[in-house]
Every structure is written in structure tokens, then in C-alpha cells.
Motif scaffolding. Structure first.
Motif, PDB file in Angstrom:
ATOM      1  N   ALA A 149       1.002  -1.099   0.013  1.00  0.00           N
ATOM      2  CA  ALA A 149      -0.027   0.094  -0.056  1.00  0.00           C
ATOM      3  C   ALA A 149       0.778   1.196   0.068  1.00  0.00           C
ATOM      4  O   ALA A 149       1.838   1.278   0.822  1.00  0.00           O
ATOM      5  CB  ALA A 149      -0.793   0.112   1.129  1.00  0.00           C
ATOM      6  N   ASN A 150       0.486   2.287  -0.760  1.00  0.00           N
ATOM      7  CA  ASN A 150       0.927   3.418  -1.081  1.00  0.00           C
ATOM      8  C   ASN A 150       2.609   3.628  -1.228  1.00  0.00           C
ATOM      9  O   ASN A 150       3.336   4.368  -1.057  1.00  0.00           O
ATOM     10  CB  ASN A 150       1.032   4.412   0.443  1.00  0.00           C
ATOM     11  CG  ASN A 150      -0.487   4.665   0.899  1.00  0.00           C
ATOM     12  OD1 ASN A 150      -0.933   5.022  -0.286  1.00  0.00           O
ATOM     13  ND2 ASN A 150      -0.957   4.802   2.111  1.00  0.00           N
ATOM     14  N   GLU A 151       2.875   2.412  -1.893  1.00  0.00           N
ATOM     15  CA  GLU A 151       4.299   2.272  -2.296  1.00  0.00           C
ATOM     16  C   GLU A 151       4.387   2.434  -3.903  1.00  0.00           C
ATOM     17  O   GLU A 151       3.529   1.330  -4.435  1.00  0.00           O
ATOM     18  CB  GLU A 151       5.099   1.066  -1.808  1.00  0.00           C
ATOM     19  CG  GLU A 151       6.569   1.137  -1.512  1.00  0.00           C
ATOM     20  CD  GLU A 151       6.770   0.192  -0.710  1.00  0.00           C
ATOM     21  OE1 GLU A 151       7.610  -0.851  -1.235  1.00  0.00           O
ATOM     22  OE2 GLU A 151       6.819  -0.020   0.444  1.00  0.00           O
ATOM     23  N   GLU A 193      -3.871   7.930 -11.472  1.00  0.00           N
ATOM     24  CA  GLU A 193      -2.241   8.275 -11.122  1.00  0.00           C
ATOM     25  C   GLU A 193      -1.722   9.166 -12.065  1.00  0.00           C
ATOM     26  O   GLU A 193      -0.675   8.931 -13.062  1.00  0.00           O
ATOM     27  CB  GLU A 193      -1.784   6.746 -11.418  1.00  0.00           C
ATOM     28  CG  GLU A 193      -2.014   5.811 -10.562  1.00  0.00           C
ATOM     29  CD  GLU A 193      -1.096   5.947  -9.216  1.00  0.00           C
ATOM     30  OE1 GLU A 193      -0.394   6.769  -9.159  1.00  0.00           O
ATOM     31  OE2 GLU A 193      -1.579   5.293  -8.178  1.00  0.00           O
ATOM     32  N   ARG A 204       0.857   3.225  -7.759  1.00  0.00           N
ATOM     33  CA  ARG A 204       0.893   3.290  -6.387  1.00  0.00           C
ATOM     34  C   ARG A 204      -0.436   2.648  -5.527  1.00  0.00           C
ATOM     35  O   ARG A 204      -1.519   3.286  -5.765  1.00  0.00           O
ATOM     36  CB  ARG A 204       0.743   4.869  -6.105  1.00  0.00           C
ATOM     37  CG  ARG A 204       1.353   4.840  -4.677  1.00  0.00           C
ATOM     38  CD  ARG A 204       1.393   6.546  -4.109  1.00  0.00           C
ATOM     39  NE  ARG A 204       2.367   7.179  -4.799  1.00  0.00           N
ATOM     40  CZ  ARG A 204       3.297   7.406  -4.506  1.00  0.00           C
ATOM     41  NH1 ARG A 204       4.003   6.880  -3.282  1.00  0.00           N
ATOM     42  NH2 ARG A 204       4.392   8.080  -4.997  1.00  0.00           N
ATOM     43  N   PRO A 251      -3.554   1.846  -3.397  1.00  0.00           N
ATOM     44  CA  PRO A 251      -4.005   2.780  -2.497  1.00  0.00           C
ATOM     45  C   PRO A 251      -4.064   2.088  -0.897  1.00  0.00           C
ATOM     46  O   PRO A 251      -3.713   2.758   0.157  1.00  0.00           O
ATOM     47  CB  PRO A 251      -5.458   3.037  -3.054  1.00  0.00           C
ATOM     48  CG  PRO A 251      -5.803   1.995  -3.786  1.00  0.00           C
ATOM     49  CD  PRO A 251      -4.588   1.262  -4.258  1.00  0.00           C
ATOM     50  N   GLN A 252      -4.441   1.011  -0.883  1.00  0.00           N
ATOM     51  CA  GLN A 252      -4.743   0.355   0.458  1.00  0.00           C
ATOM     52  C   GLN A 252      -4.507  -1.145   0.586  1.00  0.00           C
ATOM     53  O   GLN A 252      -4.620  -1.789  -0.599  1.00  0.00           O
ATOM     54  CB  GLN A 252      -6.206   0.809   1.006  1.00  0.00           C
ATOM     55  CG  GLN A 252      -7.211   0.093   0.041  1.00  0.00           C
ATOM     56  CD  GLN A 252      -8.819   0.615   0.039  1.00  0.00           C
ATOM     57  OE1 GLN A 252      -8.851   1.514   0.488  1.00  0.00           O
ATOM     58  NE2 GLN A 252      -9.803  -0.298  -0.111  1.00  0.00           N
ATOM     59  N   ARG A 253      -4.412  -1.722   1.461  1.00  0.00           N
ATOM     60  CA  ARG A 253      -4.154  -2.991   1.775  1.00  0.00           C
ATOM     61  C   ARG A 253      -5.412  -3.858   1.556  1.00  0.00           C
ATOM     62  O   ARG A 253      -6.487  -3.430   1.699  1.00  0.00           O
ATOM     63  CB  ARG A 253      -3.338  -3.424   3.171  1.00  0.00           C
ATOM     64  CG  ARG A 253      -4.649  -3.206   4.370  1.00  0.00           C
ATOM     65  CD  ARG A 253      -3.774  -3.534   5.705  1.00  0.00           C
ATOM     66  NE  ARG A 253      -4.652  -3.369   6.663  1.00  0.00           N
ATOM     67  CZ  ARG A 253      -5.642  -4.163   7.188  1.00  0.00           C
ATOM     68  NH1 ARG A 253      -5.515  -5.517   6.499  1.00  0.00           N
ATOM     69  NH2 ARG A 253      -6.223  -3.852   8.122  1.00  0.00           N
ATOM     70  N   GLU A 273       1.453  -1.452   3.921  1.00  0.00           N
ATOM     71  CA  GLU A 273       2.505  -0.303   3.548  1.00  0.00           C
ATOM     72  C   GLU A 273       3.655  -0.803   4.543  1.00  0.00           C
ATOM     73  O   GLU A 273       3.268  -1.396   5.679  1.00  0.00           O
ATOM     74  CB  GLU A 273       1.709   0.968   4.183  1.00  0.00           C
ATOM     75  CG  GLU A 273       2.830   2.036   3.766  1.00  0.00           C
ATOM     76  CD  GLU A 273       2.192   3.471   4.008  1.00  0.00           C
ATOM     77  OE1 GLU A 273       1.024   3.564   4.509  1.00  0.00           O
ATOM     78  OE2 GLU A 273       2.807   4.502   3.721  1.00  0.00           O
ATOM     79  N   LYS A 330       6.285   0.383   6.611  1.00  0.00           N
ATOM     80  CA  LYS A 330       6.911   1.491   7.516  1.00  0.00           C
ATOM     81  C   LYS A 330       7.186   1.303   8.711  1.00  0.00           C
ATOM     82  O   LYS A 330       6.408   0.244   9.386  1.00  0.00           O
ATOM     83  CB  LYS A 330       6.050   2.906   7.270  1.00  0.00           C
ATOM     84  CG  LYS A 330       4.676   2.859   7.840  1.00  0.00           C
ATOM     85  CD  LYS A 330       4.016   4.218   7.738  1.00  0.00           C
ATOM     86  CE  LYS A 330       2.729   4.048   8.361  1.00  0.00           C
ATOM     87  NZ  LYS A 330       1.830   5.307   8.155  1.00  0.00           N
ATOM     88  N   SER A 382       2.016  -2.183   9.491  1.00  0.00           N
ATOM     89  CA  SER A 382       3.218  -1.684   8.551  1.00  0.00           C
ATOM     90  C   SER A 382       4.313  -2.357   9.255  1.00  0.00           C
ATOM     91  O   SER A 382       5.270  -2.542   8.338  1.00  0.00           O
ATOM     92  CB  SER A 382       2.828  -0.110   8.453  1.00  0.00           C
ATOM     93  OG  SER A 382       1.959   0.214   7.903  1.00  0.00           O
TER      94      SER A 382
END
Lengths: 290, 626
Positions: free
Chosen positions: A65-67, A93, A116, A118-120, A156, A158, A240
Motif C-alpha cells: 500500500a502507498n508504495e 495516477e 501506487r 492505495p490500500q491493503r 504499507e 513503514k 505496517s
């Protein structure tokens, strides 16, 4: 669809037409019709330029996600003429566009297209937009490719990069194989694996300690637990953190186990094990902890 | 990415061509400032010195709008918008640094190109305008695109039927607003007053005044007296018009098809309609026509652009308008002139006799007809008539009419053009400023009769027209002026160059004629004729376009283009056949080359090289294409 420049061009042509009518000037009439004629043909050219291209297949790497990742897209020009300045992007995008200057007639090209997620969790792959303002930028022709398949987006990545200190199993049955090479020291490495001699030889004063890599399962098995992420914050942040550790452990070839909300895996490695763990994390809901 | 204006040759060529075309109609100051700004930009891009910041160019734009508004009292007129666009384009060039500027500049250039047509529809502008038009589209293509010319040609070719269809089918509206593009800006050319030296100055220009076509009659230069204005106020040598009423003529649409002659005025005619003696009816299409006294006509509003009108001659071709006392008024004459007048008066009693005496005076007094007669004041009759004796048509006409009045003959001066140059290609007469002329009309026997003193002083000028006459040297003009034959002079002109000039002028005439006269009425006629043959015309058109597109595709596609290696192979085959090695069409090229190597081992090196070249340039390319 006309571009902004196309709208301005249209307005200019209209004003010139009014001028031709007002002054009854046949040269201006001719001139305006030449502008309109070229614009109309360019509409056809723009449309054909895009219409003859077809997306044959899309290949996606692991999705977090978001990557931002790069999807590999196979695009074929089915027509008899070359296509030019094709832009590829996933819907939504707009900032991440891939450009192909030329796709020769009857040929196929692979294009990297940024994406990218958006969500898992399970997501539909967004529509892929194939567009071009070629030749004059007056109009933009586009077509969409719909993908029916669902894609699994991992949480995501992180959080803290280093593995938690309590994750090492310190297995007394740890085995040593033949020496293969060196790698930088990780907090989970046993101090007895540090090659002090090799570490001291480095010319770089900031060089990290080196650890010996051995053939076989010389690495310590890692154990990831929901509780280890207690300091990471909210639910999604904790997922995450686990996602980051697992992906890192997988990349580095560690064996690892995961224990989250009644889900336990044995210590293992490899893509199947990775997918199993990540799928679980991707689909995990807060209610699962109750 | 920052763009540089002068790094894009096609854009530079197109925009600068457009600016040059526009500059011919713009004030010199605007053009000068534009040149300075462009030079600044060029130096800036070469040497890296800073350009004006956008805030400054923005402020200059505001100043430009204000200046144009103050000068022209409008920003929508022809000259004002042209000046405005010229200034804005130059400021945009100064700002030029990104894609947005690039497109904005191209847009301004597109508008400026069309503005040129408001000033002139001459065919001479077409080539540079077409090149600029092509270049502007070219500049819109991505610079990385490899074959812009081929694409543009294909697009233009495909667009041509659309353009033609729109041009011929799009209804020509007649709107109440802006149907005239008038101008207050004075343009040098014909003037309705007679100053000593004024006509001579006008005749020193070769600029075209108008073209005329006589579909029914064969004309000669000496019969072509184009009256533009009639002057009644005599000041001796100087004559001016008197204020008179004008009345609008009713439009006669039948004149579109049935007329004695048709005139196409060049732009900037200031509304004068030049006619032969004496029109019965005039039609200038949508532009109204005013009828002034003394058989003089004007457009209801002066126009900057070309204008056509058609005329029907009166069957009698006489003017019987009774003159009033104004036609006898003269300024105070000098004693010597007064004495001459009194002498004639005492010798000849009847008006006809006096007129004959006056004619004799002009034909027998060794007057010299010249473009450079020297300076005369407005009432310097004595010096002209008895001392210098050098004059141009206005001197002769002015003095003749004043003397006629002094002798009691009602007279007036007519200014206009006389003669013209016949174009056999287009069957029309080209009347230029060289043909500017002035003559006299005397009221005698109940009608106004033309008396042209220049025809007695320099008959050749009248017989051959001003353009031919003034193409002679001054010496030839002096020696041949009294002769009436032109045949001796004809062969002195280079024939080929003459023919080319006439032919180009004819093309320009046809072009102007078509553009001026294609209106809603012509459109209806054309469409009616088109509908009769529509199937055939449509089919031919489609076939032609398909054929042209095929040719373009055929020659632009590298697959069909013969490479150097292929041409070399053809050469080798021809050489082989000349040496007796027959080439069967079914034989693959390499087999034939092997055959040649076997027969001519001394050529082995060249033939092997050809094989390798053919292999890498033809076979591998085909492989790549497949």
C-alpha cells in the motif's frame, strides 16, 4: 477530447470565422477552413494513433500500500502505421505517466508504468489509460483497459527497520555450514558470527561489523509477534511494521514465523511462506483481535 | 524544461515571416520596437544576458494596449489589432521559455497570418503565408517526432477536400456589422485636387491602381479615360473640387451578369470609382454607391481592401448637364496672360473659334511633356505658358481650363487615369499610378466635350498609355512624344520577361477576381451546377484524393523506398546483362551475384561488398520490419 490548447484553438478559429463573415473576406474564410480542416484530420490521426494500440498483458511485482511500483505492460501496435507519443497511466495516477515515443507498426513493446496501490487487502486493479495528444496537442484520444483480476495489496511498509531484538530464537541447534561471504551485522545476529578480523580490515571508518554468511541455514530464525509492535502506534501502523520486517526478512533470506491474532505459522522461508504471512496481514481486521 | 526560441528554426522562420507580413501594415514604431525586442532575445539566448522579466513584459503589454487604443481609438479595427498582435507577439518572444509560451506564440501567429488578408489578397502573399502556415503546424509537433514533413503533407492532403467543401458550401452570410473595413488612415495615391506637380508625383509610382475587363469590346489605350473626380474651382494652375451633394444609387443586381466593363480596385482606393464617359448604372455588390454631380461616383464608405464594381455605359455617352456660373470663375490673371486672352477674344468671337485658337496655342507652342517640369506656384500661369513651357498633364489641363474660362467657355478639370496596359493572358487592362492623368471638359454645343491638351503636346503618351510611355528614357520621351506610333518601340522590350510579368499579373488578377466575387450569389450558381454533375465530380474527387494519399504513402514508406544497396544491385544486374549474363526474374539476387563472381573473378571484391551491403541493408531491414 480537446485539450486546453484545443479549446483555445477552437475559440480562435471561431473568432476568425466571425471575422471572415464580418469582412466578407474569402481569404480569411479559406484560412479558417484550412485551420478547421487540419484540426479535423488531426482528430482522426489522434484517434487512430491510440486505437491501433492494444494492451496485451500486465505484470505486477509485490504490491505494498502507498508504495510506488512499476508495472510491466505489454502493448502491441496492431495497425499498419507507427504510433507515436503514447502515454500510459493507471486511472487516478495522473502524476505517474509512462511515455512511449514510438511503437512501430505490428510490433509489441514492454512499457514500465508506475502504480501506487492505495490500500491493503483485495483491490481491483484500476483501469489503465492509454492516451496521446499526438500530433498537434489539440485533442487527446484515450482508451481504457479494464482488468478483471483482483490484486492483493500488502500493508504499507513503514516503521523501524531493524528487527526487534526479541525476534531471534537463539536456537541452540544453530548449524554452521561452509563459509560463503560477508554481510553487514544485524541486531538479530549472534555476536559469535561476527568476523572481527574482517571487520577490522576495512578502510572505511564507518564500516559496519561484518558477519560471516554460511552455506545452509546458518541464519537465526526470526519470530515476529503482534506484541513486538506495541510501540508502533495504531492498528495500521503495527501492521505496517510487521509488513516491513517480514518483507525484509524475506529479502535477506531469513526463516521467520508470524504470530498474530490467533494466526501462527511455523518458522519457514520462501515465497509461499511469505505470501501466506503477508496475505494474512493484508486481510487482517481489528475485529479479529476481539 | 526551459525552451529557447532561436533553437527552433522552423518556429523562428514561421513566426518571423508572419511578423514581417504583418509589419508591412503596422506603424513603423511598433515594428521597430518589435525588432529590438527580438534582437534582445536573440542576444540573450546567445550570450546569456537576462531578458525582461515577465512582470515588465506584462506591464509593457498594458502600455501597448493603451497606446494602440489612444492612437486608433479602438483595439478592434484592422490596423489597431494588427499593431496589437505584432507587439504582443514580440513580447511573447521575449517571454518565451516554456511549452505554454510556445503554444501561445503559435496561436498569435495563426491570427496574424489571417489579419494580412484584411489588407491585401494579392497572390504574392500566398507563398510566404503558406510556408509560415506549414511551419506553425510543424512547430506544434513534438520535436522528437522524426518525420514531420511527411505527416504534415499527409494531413494537409487529407484536409484539402474538407477545406474545399467548407469553402464552397459554407453559406456566405451578409451581416449588418463590419461589412466594411474602413480606415481613416490616408493612403498615398489618387487625390481629388490638382496641384502643380501632384499628378507627376503620383505618376512616378508604378503601383497598381485597378484592373478593368471589357467582355464585350476591344479597347485601345486612347479611348480609356477613367474619370475619378471633377474639379470646378480654378486657382490658375491649381484646381480643387467644389462641395456638392451626393445621392445613394439603388443597387442593380442584374449587373452581376450583364455589364460593359468590370473594375477591380486595389486596396486603399479611398472610395473613388473610376468610370469611362459616361456610366448609366454601377453596382459595387454590398458596398453602396454614391452618385455625385458631373458623372462622378464614390463608394458609400472608403475601403481598405480590394473592391470590384461593374458598369453599364450610357448608350448616348454624353453629359448634357447645364453648367452654372461657377464653371466660368477664374482667379485674377497676370497682365501678360490677360493680354493674350483679350487678343484671342478680339480675334475670335464664337466659342468654337476661341476653342480652336486655344487648342492651336497648346499644339503649336513647343510645350514639353515631362514628369519633371520644375516647380510652379498655384497661379504661375504666365511662367508656364510663355517661359518655361515644361509641364505634366496637370499643368496643361489646369492652364487650358483656366484660359478656356477666361475666353468665356464653361470648363472643368477631370482627374483620373488614362490608358492602361493590356494583358492578353487575362484579357484585362492594368491601370497603374503611371497612368494618372488630368484633362479638361468644355461645355460646347449643349454638351460637355473632352479636351485633352496632353494629347496635342504628347500624343504618344495618350496612344500608348502612361506605363509604356514612362518606360522610355527621358530622351526617348522627348523625341518620340509628338509621334503617334507605338510599333517601333514594341520590340525593344524583352519579350520573355514581358510575357512572364503579364502571366504572373494575370494569375494575381484571376485570384483576386475569384476571391472578391465568390459570394452568396456565386455560391448558389456553383452549387446548382455542381448538383448536376455531383456524382461524377464526387467520384473524381474521391479517386484523386485516394490516389494522392496512396502515392504519398508509397513514397514516404521506407519499405517502398529503394535503398542504395538495391540501386547498386540494379546497376550490377544491368552491367551483368550488358556482359551477356542473363538475369532471370525468378533468380534470387545472391544467386545472380554468385554467377557474376564466377564469370568475372576480377570483380569479386566489389560484388562481395555489394552482397554484404545488400544483406545488411535489405534483408536485415526486412527481417526487422517483419
Amino acid at each position: 477530447m480537446p485539450t486546453r490548447f484545443g479549446y483555445v484553438f477552437g475559440a480562435m478559429s471561431f473568432i476568425l470565422l466571425l471575422m471572415a463573415i464580418g469582412y466578407s473576406n474569402n481569404v480569411i474564410y479559406f484560412y479558417v477552413f484550412a485551420l478547421i480542416g487540419v484540426a479535423m484530420v488531426s482528430m482522426f490521426v489522434t484517434n487512430q494513433n491510440v486505437a491501433r494500440c492494444e494492451i496485451k498483458a500486465v505484470q505486477l511485482p509485490k504490491l505494498y500500500a502507498n508504495e510506488l511500483i512499476t508495472a510491466s505492460l505489454s502493448i502491441k501496435n496492431l495497425g499498419q502505421s507507427d504510433s507515436h507519443f503514447i502515454e500510459l497511466s493507471f486511472r487516478g495516477e495522473k502524476k505517474e505517466v509512462s511515455n512511449l515515443n514510438k511503437i512501430k507498426a505490428k510490433t509489441e513493446r514492454i512499457a514500465p508504468v508506475p502504480f501506487r496501490p492505495p490500500q491493503r487487502g483485495w483491490n481491483s486493479l484500476p483501469k489503465l489509460e492509454l492516451s496521446s495528444p499526438f500530433p498537434f496537442g489539440l485533442l487527446r484520444a484515450w482508451k481504457l483497459k479494464l482488468f478483471n483480476e483482483e490484486i492483493l495489496v500488502y500493508p504499507e511498509r513503514k516503521g523501524v527497520l531493524e528487527f526487534p531484538s526479541a525476534s531471534s530464537l537463539n536456537d541452540p541447534t544453530e548449524k554452521f555450514g561452509l563459509f560463503r561471504d560477508h554481510r553487514p551485522y544485524q541486531s538479530t545476529d549472534s555476536p559469535k558470527h561476527i568476523d572481527w578480523k574482517a571487520s577490522s580490515k576495512g578502510t572505511d571508518p564507518y564500516q559496519k561489523l561484518l558477519v560471516k554468511n554460511f552455506e545452509g541455514s546458518e541464519k537465526p530464525a526470526l519470530m515476529f509477534d503482534w506484541e513486538q509492535t506495541r510501540d508502533s502506534g495504531k492498528f495500521e501502523d503495527r501492521l505496517s511494521q510487521l509488513s516491513l520486517w517480514i518483507s525484509k526478512a524475506d529479502e535477506m533470506g531469513y526463516e521467520y514465523s508470524l504470530s498474530v491474532a490467533g494466526f501462527h505459522t511455523d518458522s519457514s522461508s520462501g515465497s509461499k511462506h511469505f505470501e501466506k504471512c503477508m496475505k494474512h496481514l493484508s486481510l487482517l481486521r481489528e475485529e479479529d483481535f476481539i | 524544461m526551459k525552451l529557447k526560441f532561436f533553437e527552433q528554426p522552423v518556429l523562428v522562420f514561421s513566426v518571423l515571416t508572419t511578423l514581417l507580413l504583418a509589419s508591412s501594415e503596422a506603424p513603423h514604431t511598433t515594428f521597430g520596437i518589435s525588432i529590438l525586442l527580438i534582437l534582445w532575445k536573440w542576444i540573450s539566448e546567445q550570450k546569456g544576458i537576462p531578458v525582461l522579466p515577465r512582470k515588465v513584459t506584462g506591464f509593457l503589454s498594458v502600455l501597448l494596449w493603451a497606446q494602440v487604443y489612444l492612437q486608433y481609438k479602438s483595439v478592434l479595427g484592422q490596423e489597431s489589432s494588427n499593431a496589437l498582435l505584432l507587439g504582443m507577439a514580440s513580447l511573447k518572444i521575449m517571454d518565451y521559455e516554456n511549452q505554454r509560451d510556445h503554444r501561445f506564440l503559435i496561436m498569435i501567429a495563426f491570427v496574424m497570418l489571417s489579419m494580412k488578408a484584411n489588407f491585401s489578397i494579392d497572390v504574392y502573399w500566398i507563398l510566404p503565408s503558406l510556408l509560415a502556415f506549414l511551419g506553425l503546424w510543424w512547430a506544434l509537433l513534438d520535436p522528437q517526432f522524426k518525420s514531420p514533413l511527411s505527416l504534415l503533407l499527409r494531413v494537409f492532403l487529407a484536409a484539402s477536400p474538407i477545406v474545399m467543401a467548407l469553402f464552397f458550401i459554407f453559406p456566405r452570410f451578409v451581416v449588418p456589422w463590419a461589412t466594411q473595413n474602413s480606415s481613416d488612415v490616408s493612403i498615398s495615391g489618387f487625390s481629388d485636387k490638382l496641384d502643380p506637380g501632384g499628378v507627376a508625383e503620383l505618376a512616378s509610382s508604378e503601383a497598381l491602381a485597378f484592373r478593368a475587363k471589357f467582355p464585350r469590346k476591344v479597347m485601345t489605350p486612347d479611348s480609356l479615360y477613367w474619370r475619378g473626380s471633377v474639379l470646378l474651382n480654378s486657382e490658375g494652375l491649381r484646381w480643387t473640387p467644389s462641395g456638392s451633394k451626393q445621392e445613394r444609387m439603388a443597387r442593380d443586381k442584374d449587373l452581376r451578369k450583364d455589364f460593359d466593363y468590370e473594375v477591380i480596385l486595389e486596396p486603399g482606393s479611398k472610395g473613388y470609382l473610376f468610370t469611362l464617359d459616361f456610366p448609366k448604372s454601377i453596382d459595387a455588390d454590398k458596398s453602396g454607391v454614391f452618385n455625385l454631380p458631373h458623372s462622378v461616383y464614390r463608394l458609400s464608405k472608403p475601403t481598405l481592401r480590394a473592391q470590384s464594381y461593374r458598369v453599364i455605359q450610357s448608350s448616348e455617352s454624353v453629359d448634357t448637364e447645364i453648367p452654372d456660373e461657377r464653371a466660368l470663375e477664374i482667379p485674377k490673371l497676370s497682365p501678360r496672360v490677360e493680354a493674350w486672352v483679350e487678343d484671342i477674344k478680339s480675334k475670335h468671337q464664337s466659342p468654337k473659334q476661341r476653342l480652336l485658337a486655344l487648342r492651336r496655342f497648346f499644339s503649336d507652342s513647343n510645350f514639353v511633356y515631362t514628369l519633371n517640369p520644375g516647380r510652379y506656384d498655384k497661379n504661375e500661369l504666365e511662367s508656364f505658358l510663355f517661359e518655361k513651357k515644361r509641364g505634366f498633364c496637370e499643368h496643361f489641363a489646369g492652364s487650358f481650363a483656366t484660359l478656356a474660362r477666361a475666353l468665356g467657355l464653361h470648363s472643368r478639370v477631370v482627374v483620373g487615369y488614362q490608358g492602361g496596359l493590356y494583358n492578353p493572358f487575362g484579357d484585362f487592362w492594368r491601370v497603374s499610378q503611371r497612368d494618372a492623368h488630368a484633362w479638361v471638359e468644355i461645355f460646347i454645343d449643349g454638351r460637355w466635350m473632352r479636351n485633352d491638351p496632353a494629347s496635342w503636346v504628347a500624343p504618344l503618351r495618350i496612344n500608348v498609355g502612361g506605363q509604356n510611355f514612362f518606360s522610355l528614357t527621358e530622351e526617348e520621351q522627348r523625341t518620340l512624344a509628338k509621334s503617334s506610333s507605338w510599333t517601333l518601340l514594341k520590340d525593344s522590350e524583352p519579350k520573355v520577361w514581358n510575357a512572364i510579368t503579364l502571366w504572373i499579373d494575370d494569375i494575381n488578377y484571376q485570384w483576386t477576381y475569384f476571391l472578391l466575387n465568390f459570394d452568396s450569389e456565386s455560391q448558389k450558381t456553383l452549387l446548382a451546377e455542381f448538383s448536376k454533375e455531383m456524382g461524377l465530380i464526387f467520384l473524381s474527387g474521391v479517386l484523386l484524393i485516394v490516389f494522392l494519399l496512396y502515392l504519398l504513402r508509397r513514397f514516404s514508406n521506407p519499405i517502398y523506398r529503394r535503398s542504395k544497396a538495391e540501386r547498386q544491385l540494379d546497376k550490377a544486374i544491368r552491367w551483368g546483362e550488358s556482359k551477356g549474363v542473363r538475369h532471370e526474374p525468378s533468380l534470387p539476387p545472391f544467386h545472380y551475384l554468385d554467377l557474376l563472381i564466377e564469370k568475372f573473378p576480377e570483380k569479386r571484391k566489389e560484388l562481395i561488398f555489394l552482397k554484404e551491403s545488400y544483406d545488411s541493408h535489405v534483408y536485415k531491414r526486412e527481417e526487422a520490419n517483419s
